[in-house]
Each structure stands twice: as structure tokens, then as C-alpha cells.
Design a protein around this motif. Structure first.
Motif, mmCIF file in Angstrom:
data_model
loop_
_atom_site.group_PDB
_atom_site.id
_atom_site.type_symbol
_atom_site.label_atom_id
_atom_site.label_comp_id
_atom_site.label_asym_id
_atom_site.label_seq_id
_atom_site.Cartn_x
_atom_site.Cartn_y
_atom_site.Cartn_z
ATOM 1 N N SER A 88 -9.982 13.970 13.383
ATOM 2 C CA SER A 88 -9.762 12.574 13.769
ATOM 3 C C SER A 88 -8.283 12.171 13.775
ATOM 4 O O SER A 88 -7.957 11.071 14.226
ATOM 5 C CB SER A 88 -10.523 11.644 12.819
ATOM 6 N N ASP A 139 -4.714 11.623 14.955
ATOM 7 C CA ASP A 139 -4.071 11.498 16.272
ATOM 8 C C ASP A 139 -2.782 12.335 16.305
ATOM 9 O O ASP A 139 -1.871 12.100 15.512
ATOM 10 C CB ASP A 139 -3.741 10.035 16.546
ATOM 11 N N GLU A 147 -0.387 12.136 18.169
ATOM 12 C CA GLU A 147 0.762 11.288 18.475
ATOM 13 C C GLU A 147 1.042 10.263 17.381
ATOM 14 O O GLU A 147 1.985 9.476 17.501
ATOM 15 C CB GLU A 147 0.516 10.539 19.793
ATOM 16 N N GLY A 148 0.216 10.289 16.349
ATOM 17 C CA GLY A 148 0.355 9.286 15.293
ATOM 18 C C GLY A 148 1.437 9.636 14.280
ATOM 19 O O GLY A 148 1.959 10.757 14.219
#
Length: 370
Positions: A82, A84, A86-87
């Protein structure tokens, strides 16, 4: 979390400041005694140590404060899936894992350089006692081989190498830079092996020194303080492997602490005379009348005494470096109580408490036995 981050930052800079001050003070003591030209390998190694330790401090600051102790470990499969890519958390975990690899290498560099400095210190003490040279060179070879082995474990423990900072899918425990069992146990075992060898090298030298028993025991305790590094390293390994969470945070902070202990214990034997001199007013030793010797007597093989030509005045650091050592910090045949061809000199002076001593200069350095 904010208070913990603040405490971590304070700890990092306090330990760095203390370590730097200790090495600067050690260098000052050595330069006062022998000047730039008289510095030996152990002095230069410790200068490199403070530079590498400063880089390790910066890496620890990034890993603990900026990355918040995050790496590619301590996640369930669902959390990995879960997350991301790009997070912010993903980027912090990747950066944290990369920093852990760099910190691990720096940890090895700093720790092994302190051991090399101790061996170089022993070599300086026994420069005129050739039979100890082989033991010290064996120790240097052991340090080089063990460091290379540990470095190769770090590099080849997880293949391909980019898996060391992979988040998803789970790269496996061997690819967690902070808590990899091979890395933790490998470093610990090699650290214990080399530390024990370095500890045992100076013991026979100090025990044979022709000085009072309490001084022998004191010097041995000073040198054996380096074994405290083993205890702290074992504690580091236990906390890393027994903690279910924050493995990267534990690895970074305890690697930094182990290196700090290594820096302090390695420099302690050289700073002890200075500490004793500073503490002498408290211990009321400053009120004792200093003993003086105007000339020094040498005995040749015929047993007839004679004065050695030339005279000079030694600084207090030269005479107070360490009991049983010559003015430049080397053990001599006289300090070991062994007969030399030209001279045996036993001044009977407590070098650690004598501030004002005048001695004869011997033009031939082999005959200079103070």
C-alpha cells in the motif's frame, strides 16, 4: 517523537564534541612533548578518526532525525503493497536504507582505525625492542584482513545490491542493512576477535616494565579499558536483534555510541598523565617538593660510572608522558630492566609527578635511556 528527535540530535553533537576535544587534547599533548616531527602513526590515525567520526555523525543525524529511523525493514506485506512509491514515507525509507549502508561502512572504518592506532601506539613504545615487532605486524595484518572480510559481507550480503533499499516486494531479512543477521553477527565476531588481540599485545610489555607494581596495574587497567568496546558492541547487537521495531534507529545510534567509546578508551592511556596533573591540586600532590636530578649516570660494561656529555632541560610533558617510558614515549631497555651494552639508567623518579627535571643528553640516541 519530537522530543526523542531533539534528544537524539543533542546526543549526536555532544558525543562528537567530546570526541573531538579528546583527540585535539591528545594531539596537543603529543606536539608539546615531541613537536610535529616527532608525531607517529597513531597520532595521524587519530586525526583521521575524528574526520571519519564527524562524517558518521552526519549520517547518524540524517538516519535518526531526517529519516525518522525508517528503512526498508519493519513493515508487513500489506504495508509494503500500500505504500505509494511517490510518497514521502517511501522516499524516507529508501534514503534511510542507503544511509544505513554508508553508516555501517563508516562504523567499520572508525572502529578498526582506533584498533590500528592502539597497535601503532604499542609499536612506538617498543621501537627499540625488536621482538615485539612481529606481534604488532600480525595484528595489523589481522585488522586489515578482518576489515576487508566485514566490508565484503556488507557489499555481498544482499545481491543484487539495489535490493538493500527495495521496499516492495519484500527483499528478505538479509537485505535489511540495519538488521541483517550476517552483518550484525559478522561484525560482532570480528570486532571481538580483533579487540582481544589488540588488548593482549601490550600486556607482556607493560608487565615487564621496571616500574612499581601499582603503576603496572594502573597502566594495564588503562589499556584494558579498550575491552569496554566489546561490551558495548555486544549490547548493540543484542538491542538490534531483540527489538521488534526501530531496528534502523537502534543500529544507527548504537554504532555511533560504540565508536565514541572506542575513541575515548583508545586515547585514555595518553591523556592519563595530563588528567593526573590537573587533579594533583585536588589530591594535594602539588605540595610535594619535586625531586631533581642534575646529571644522569651511565655504567659501561666495566661497571665504572661516568657522566654522559651534554645537558638539556626537558619539558614537563616529556617527563610526565607515562611512567617507565623514555622522553618520547618509548619503552627502553632500562625501563624493562634489561642490560644494555652501554648503559643502564634507573633515575628512580616518578615521571608522572615530576615537573622540573634536568637530564643529560646522549648524542647517540641508542644510549639515551631515561
Amino acid at each position: 517523537m519530537a522530543s526523542d528527535t531533539t534528544l537524539a540530535t543533542v546526543e549526536i553533537f555532544v558525543l562528537l564534541g567530546i570526541s573531538t576535544a579528546i583527540i585535539v587534547l591528545r594531539t596537543y599533548v603529543r606536539m608539546t612533548a615531541v613537536g610535529w616531527e616527532g608525531l607517529w602513526a597513531d597520532d595521524y590515525i587519530m586525526i583521521l578518526v575524528v574526520l571519519m567520526y564527524s562524517v558518521l555523525a552526519a549520517c547518524t543525524q540524517v538516519a535518526v532525525v531526517k529519516c525518522k529511523g525508517l528503512a526498508n525493514d519493519d513493515m508487513t506485506p500489506e504495508q509494503r503493497a500500500s505504500l505509494d512509491p511517490e510518497g514521502e514515507e517511501y522516499a524516507l525509507r529508501v534514503l534511510g536504507a542507503k544511509i544505513e549502508i554508508v553508516s555501517r561502512v563508516l562504523y567499520l572504518v572508525v572502529l578498526w582505525m582506533t584498533k590500528a592506532a592502539m597497535l601503532a601506539f604499542c609499536r612506538r613504545l617498543t621501537e627499540r625492542l625488536g621482538k615485539y615487532k612481529k606481534r604488532i605486524w600480525v595484528g595489523i595484518i589481522l585488522l586489515a584482513a578482518s576489515w576487508l572480510a566485514d566490508f565484503l559481507i556488507t557489499i555481498f550480503n544482499c545481491r543484487p545490491f539495489p535490493m538493500n533499499w527495495q521496499i516492495y516486494p519484500d527483499p528478505g531479512q538479509m537485505c535489511y542493512p540495519a538488521t541483517s543477521p550476517y552483518g550484525v553477527y559478522g561484525t560482532l565476531s570480528l570486532n571481538i576477535l580483533t579487540s582481544l588481540y589488540v588488548f593482549f599485545v601490550p600486556l607482556p610489555i607493560l608487565w615487564m616494565a621496571n616500574i612499581k607494581l601499582w603503576k603496572k596495574i594502573g597502566l594495564i587497567l588503562l589499556v584494558s579499558a579498550n575491552c569496554f568496546v566489546i561490551a558495548v558492541a555486544i549490547l548493540r547487537a543484542y538491542l538490534i536483534l531483540s527489538t521488534d521495531t526501530a531496528g534502523a534507529r537502534q543500529a544507527s545510534r548504537w554504532a555511533y555510541r560504540v565508536c565514541f567509546v572506542a575513541v575515548v578508551t583508545t586515547n585514555l592511556p595518553l591523556l592519563f598523565p595530563l588528567l593526573r596533573r590537573w587533579m594533583s591540586p585536588v589530591m594535594k600532590e602539588s605540595h610535594r617538593e619535586p625531586r631533581r636530578i642534575k646529571t644522569i649516570t651511565a655504567w659501561d660494561r666495566s661497571g665504572s660510572p661516568g657522566k654522559l656529555p651534554g645537558a638539556r632541560r626537558l619539558s614537563r610533558w616529556n617527563t610526565g608522558f607515562c611512567p617507565g617510558l623514555s622522553e618520547d614515549g618509548r619503552l627502553t631497555l632500562a625501563s624493562l630492566g634489561r642490560s644494555g651494552q652501554r648503559a643502564i639508567v634507573d633515575t628512580g623518579i616518578d615521571c608522572a609527578s615530576s615537573d622540573d627535571i634536568e637530564m643529560e643528553e646522549v648524542e647517540d640516541p641508542v644510549r639515551e635511556m631515561v
